[in-house]
Design a protein around this motif. Structure first.
Motif, PDB file in Angstrom:
ATOM      1  N   ALA A  36       7.270 -24.100 -16.666  1.00 48.72           N
ATOM      2  CA  ALA A  36       6.157 -25.052 -16.682  1.00 48.72           C
ATOM      3  C   ALA A  36       5.773 -25.477 -15.274  1.00 48.72           C
ATOM      4  O   ALA A  36       4.624 -25.830 -15.008  1.00 48.72           O
ATOM      5  N   LEU A  37       6.739 -25.430 -14.334  1.00 47.64           N
ATOM      6  CA  LEU A  37       6.481 -25.854 -12.955  1.00 47.64           C
ATOM      7  C   LEU A  37       6.174 -24.684 -12.037  1.00 47.64           C
ATOM      8  O   LEU A  37       5.256 -24.750 -11.216  1.00 47.64           O
ATOM      9  N   ASN A  38       6.922 -23.593 -12.153  1.00 48.08           N
ATOM     10  CA  ASN A  38       6.822 -22.474 -11.221  1.00 48.08           C
ATOM     11  C   ASN A  38       6.129 -21.271 -11.837  1.00 48.08           C
ATOM     12  O   ASN A  38       6.325 -20.962 -13.016  1.00 48.08           O
ATOM     13  N   HIS A  39       5.325 -20.588 -11.019  1.00 41.76           N
ATOM     14  CA  HIS A  39       4.762 -19.302 -11.410  1.00 41.76           C
ATOM     15  C   HIS A  39       5.710 -18.239 -10.872  1.00 41.76           C
ATOM     16  O   HIS A  39       5.670 -17.884  -9.698  1.00 41.76           O
ATOM     17  N   PHE A  40       6.576 -17.703 -11.727  1.00 44.10           N
ATOM     18  CA  PHE A  40       7.542 -16.717 -11.265  1.00 44.10           C
ATOM     19  C   PHE A  40       6.852 -15.451 -10.760  1.00 44.10           C
ATOM     20  O   PHE A  40       7.321 -14.798  -9.848  1.00 44.10           O
ATOM     21  N   ASN A  41       5.747 -15.088 -11.391  1.00 41.98           N
ATOM     22  CA  ASN A  41       5.006 -13.919 -10.949  1.00 41.98           C
ATOM     23  C   ASN A  41       3.856 -14.379 -10.072  1.00 41.98           C
ATOM     24  O   ASN A  41       2.853 -14.876 -10.569  1.00 41.98           O
ATOM     25  N   ASP A  92       7.022 -10.407  -8.696  1.00 41.17           N
ATOM     26  CA  ASP A  92       6.703  -9.810  -7.399  1.00 41.17           C
ATOM     27  C   ASP A  92       7.926  -9.703  -6.496  1.00 41.17           C
ATOM     28  O   ASP A  92       7.870  -9.022  -5.478  1.00 41.17           O
ATOM     29  N   TYR A  93       8.980 -10.377  -6.854  1.00 39.37           N
ATOM     30  CA  TYR A  93      10.222 -10.306  -6.090  1.00 39.37           C
ATOM     31  C   TYR A  93      10.988  -9.088  -6.610  1.00 39.37           C
ATOM     32  O   TYR A  93      11.552  -9.103  -7.697  1.00 39.37           O
ATOM     33  N   ILE A  94      11.027  -8.011  -5.853  1.00 37.93           N
ATOM     34  CA  ILE A  94      11.575  -6.741  -6.312  1.00 37.93           C
ATOM     35  C   ILE A  94      13.020  -6.883  -6.769  1.00 37.93           C
ATOM     36  O   ILE A  94      13.429  -6.296  -7.768  1.00 37.93           O
ATOM     37  N   LYS A  95      13.793  -7.657  -6.039  1.00 40.12           N
ATOM     38  CA  LYS A  95      15.212  -7.815  -6.368  1.00 40.12           C
ATOM     39  C   LYS A  95      15.392  -8.383  -7.770  1.00 40.12           C
ATOM     40  O   LYS A  95      16.326  -8.005  -8.489  1.00 40.12           O
ATOM     41  N   MET A  96      14.506  -9.302  -8.173  1.00 39.15           N
ATOM     42  CA  MET A  96      14.600  -9.881  -9.507  1.00 39.15           C
ATOM     43  C   MET A  96      14.363  -8.814 -10.567  1.00 39.15           C
ATOM     44  O   MET A  96      15.070  -8.735 -11.572  1.00 39.15           O
ATOM     45  N   ASP A  97      13.362  -7.979 -10.366  1.00 36.61           N
ATOM     46  CA  ASP A  97      13.033  -6.940 -11.341  1.00 36.61           C
ATOM     47  C   ASP A  97      14.144  -5.916 -11.488  1.00 36.61           C
ATOM     48  O   ASP A  97      14.339  -5.347 -12.558  1.00 36.61           O
ATOM     49  N   GLU A  98      14.864  -5.668 -10.422  1.00 35.79           N
ATOM     50  CA  GLU A  98      15.870  -4.610 -10.435  1.00 35.79           C
ATOM     51  C   GLU A  98      17.244  -5.081 -10.882  1.00 35.79           C
ATOM     52  O   GLU A  98      17.983  -4.320 -11.517  1.00 35.79           O
ATOM     53  N   MET A 158      15.480  -7.410   0.715  1.00 35.86           N
ATOM     54  CA  MET A 158      14.849  -8.455   1.517  1.00 35.86           C
ATOM     55  C   MET A 158      14.058  -9.383   0.610  1.00 35.86           C
ATOM     56  O   MET A 158      13.557  -8.962  -0.424  1.00 35.86           O
ATOM     57  N   PRO A 159      13.957 -10.673   0.988  1.00 36.22           N
ATOM     58  CA  PRO A 159      13.175 -11.608   0.182  1.00 36.22           C
ATOM     59  C   PRO A 159      11.690 -11.413   0.426  1.00 36.22           C
ATOM     60  O   PRO A 159      11.013 -12.277   0.963  1.00 36.22           O
ATOM     61  N   MET A 160      11.205 -10.241   0.050  1.00 39.57           N
ATOM     62  CA  MET A 160       9.789  -9.940   0.255  1.00 39.57           C
ATOM     63  C   MET A 160       9.120  -9.702  -1.087  1.00 39.57           C
ATOM     64  O   MET A 160       9.734  -9.244  -2.039  1.00 39.57           O
ATOM     65  N   SER A 161       7.859 -10.004  -1.126  1.00 37.79           N
ATOM     66  CA  SER A 161       7.093  -9.744  -2.329  1.00 37.79           C
ATOM     67  C   SER A 161       6.887  -8.247  -2.473  1.00 37.79           C
ATOM     68  O   SER A 161       6.903  -7.493  -1.504  1.00 37.79           O
ATOM     69  N   ASN A 162       6.696  -7.813  -3.718  1.00 31.52           N
ATOM     70  CA  ASN A 162       6.384  -6.422  -3.988  1.00 31.52           C
ATOM     71  C   ASN A 162       4.890  -6.164  -3.826  1.00 31.52           C
ATOM     72  O   ASN A 162       4.392  -5.145  -4.260  1.00 31.52           O
ATOM     73  N   SER A 163       4.191  -7.100  -3.220  1.00 36.62           N
ATOM     74  CA  SER A 163       2.746  -6.985  -3.091  1.00 36.62           C
ATOM     75  C   SER A 163       2.299  -7.418  -1.697  1.00 36.62           C
ATOM     76  O   SER A 163       2.980  -8.180  -1.023  1.00 36.62           O
ATOM     77  N   ILE A 164       1.146  -6.896  -1.299  1.00 34.77           N
ATOM     78  CA  ILE A 164       0.514  -7.318  -0.056  1.00 34.77           C
ATOM     79  C   ILE A 164      -0.450  -8.447  -0.399  1.00 34.77           C
ATOM     80  O   ILE A 164      -1.441  -8.239  -1.092  1.00 34.77           O
ATOM     81  N   PHE A 165      -0.127  -9.631   0.076  1.00 37.68           N
ATOM     82  CA  PHE A 165      -0.943 -10.802  -0.223  1.00 37.68           C
ATOM     83  C   PHE A 165      -1.878 -11.128   0.941  1.00 37.68           C
ATOM     84  O   PHE A 165      -1.503 -10.981   2.100  1.00 37.68           O
TER      85      PHE A 165
END
Length: 423
Positions: A140-145, A209-215, A375-382
């Motif tokens: 409800a607070l955070n947009h995980f994606n 978008d956090y690759i580590k979470m998806d994997e 790395m704490p990087m997004s899987n996207s170019i923002f």
């Protein structure tokens, strides 16, 4: 003509300048392109750098520390192992601990979180991380994606309160050949150092978008993980979100007074990767300034070329009775129009790309694989869209082109009309 512009004053000079820019459309379009391209890249580069910075900050805040994180001193000393035997405040109820923190001015929410290593059985993936969160309140607070501005759930639903259920990432599911309804046998170590065998049902598949979470991550309801790890009402960490991320320092002092010296309070901006990004920002700034100089020279050379190729026209103006100051004004107003229209075109195109990129970023994993999973990087170019940045780029393009027109205009204006007509 002389009487007309003298009667009209500056207004007539502006009219003459505006008409002049359309007398040679090829030259005008070339100048538009030079200024527009320079301004376009200024917008894109600054938007990309700000987007990278914002992306790392968001990932650290959403998935790692919140704005503040409280852990025990023992856990902080061994945090790379994610020990669960060192709960906050010696295992006191997290709700009792959260109540006084929640009362601190500026605190928006306090959540418990637990992370624990797990060994998977009957799976091609052998190791994963159990992530216990208060799913209902956190989503409800955070947009995980961050890409889609939602919770990132692709299929199914999140695990129910205290249920024997879990959600896994799309990359995890693909590699392991799992789908909704399958069981996921695993083993983990409790806070009492005993083996815990668990087989939750997969109820959801997410794509963050956090690759580590998806994997690597398996999301479960924190109440279920507390029981599994024999933590009762205790928690491994408390994650605190403030009304404004800039309030973290002042809130941290109040939280430290409540939690005492046996617990460690960390701020999001002290994170290694956030600090690293702050260190490289000056390097990016230098690169940006170099690019800005190159772009400025592109604008300057174009404008200077336009002034010098019209030296005979300057002589003609002098023969018609225009003063040197009026000639300089005409060329200044011309360059102002050229720069304003060219910069506007660059701002519009750059603004459209950065605006689209801020809502529909390019997923790097889809282009060349997930190479940044550690790395704490997004899987996207923002891209970070900002009207202020567009205005700055426009003013920069107009200012550079207009100011540097004065030098060749002044030089040419002092050439005698007869000599100018000979060139």
């Amino acid at each position: 003509m002389t009487n007309e512009y003298k009667q009209g004053g500056t207004g007539m000079l502006i009219t003459i300048a505006y008409r002049n820019i359309w007398r040679n459309k090829r030259r005008t379009l070339f100048c538009f392109a030079a200024v527009g391209i320079a301004v376009f890249f200024i917008v894109i580069y600054s938007s990309l750098i700000d987007g990278m910075t914002r992306s790392i900050n968001d990932l650290v805040q959403v998935f790692e520390l919140g704005h503040l994180r409280v852990v025990s001193a023992q856990y902080e000393a061994e945090n790379e192992y994610m020990p669960v035997q060192y709960p906050v405040a010696d295992g006191k109820s997290w709700k009792e601990l959260a109540a006084p923190i929640q009362a601190i001015p500026g605190v928006r929410a306090v959540f418990p979180r637990i992370s624990s290593f797990a060994t998977l059985q009957e799976s091609t993936i052998k190791h994963a991380i159990l992530w216990g969160v208060d799913i209902e309140n956190e989503t409800a607070l955070n947009h995980f994606n961050l890409t889609r501005k939602n919770d990132g759930l692709l299929e199914g639903r999140w695990p129910a309160f205290s249920a024997n259920e879990c959600a896994i990432g799309s990359v995890f599911a693909q590699k392991a050949g799992l789908s909704i309804g399958d069981r996921l046998p695993l083993k983990t170590i409790s806070a009492q150092f005993s083996d815990k065998i668990w087989s939750p049902v997969i109820t959801g598949i997410f794509n963050f978008d956090y690759i580590k979470m998806d994997e690597q991550y398996i999301i479960v309801a924190i109440e279920r993980l507390q029981r599994l790890l024999v933590l009762e009402e205790g928690t491994q960490s408390l994650v605190i979100f403030t009304d404004d991320e800039r309030q973290s320092a002042s809130v941290a002092a109040a939280v430290k007074n409540i939690m005492g010296h046996d617990n460690v309070v960390s701020e999001w901006n002290d994170n290694y990767w956030v600090a690293m990004m702050k260190m490289v920002i000056p390097i990016y700034t230098i690169v940006f300034l170099v690019f800005l100089i190159v772009a400025s020279f592109l604008i300057i050379n174009t404008v200077v070329m336009i002034v010098h190729e019209r030296i005979k026209e300057i002589g003609m103006m002098g023969c018609l009775g225009m003063t040197r100051a009026e000639i300089v004004k005409v060329f200044f107003f011309e360059s102002l129009f050229l720069a304003a229209f060219g910069a506007l075109a660059g701002v519009i195109v750059g603004g459209l790309i950065s605006g689209i990129g801020s809502n529909f970023p390019i997923r790097m994993g889809d282009l060349y694989g997930n190479t940044f999973s550690e790395m704490p990087m997004s899987n996207s170019i923002f891209f970070q869209f900002s009207y202020g940045r567009l205005l700055m780029a426009w003013l920069m393009g107009v200012g550079v082109a207009s100011v540097f027109t004065l030098v060749p205009s002044l030089k040419s204006a002092f050439v005698e009309p007869v000599e100018a007509l000979r060139r």
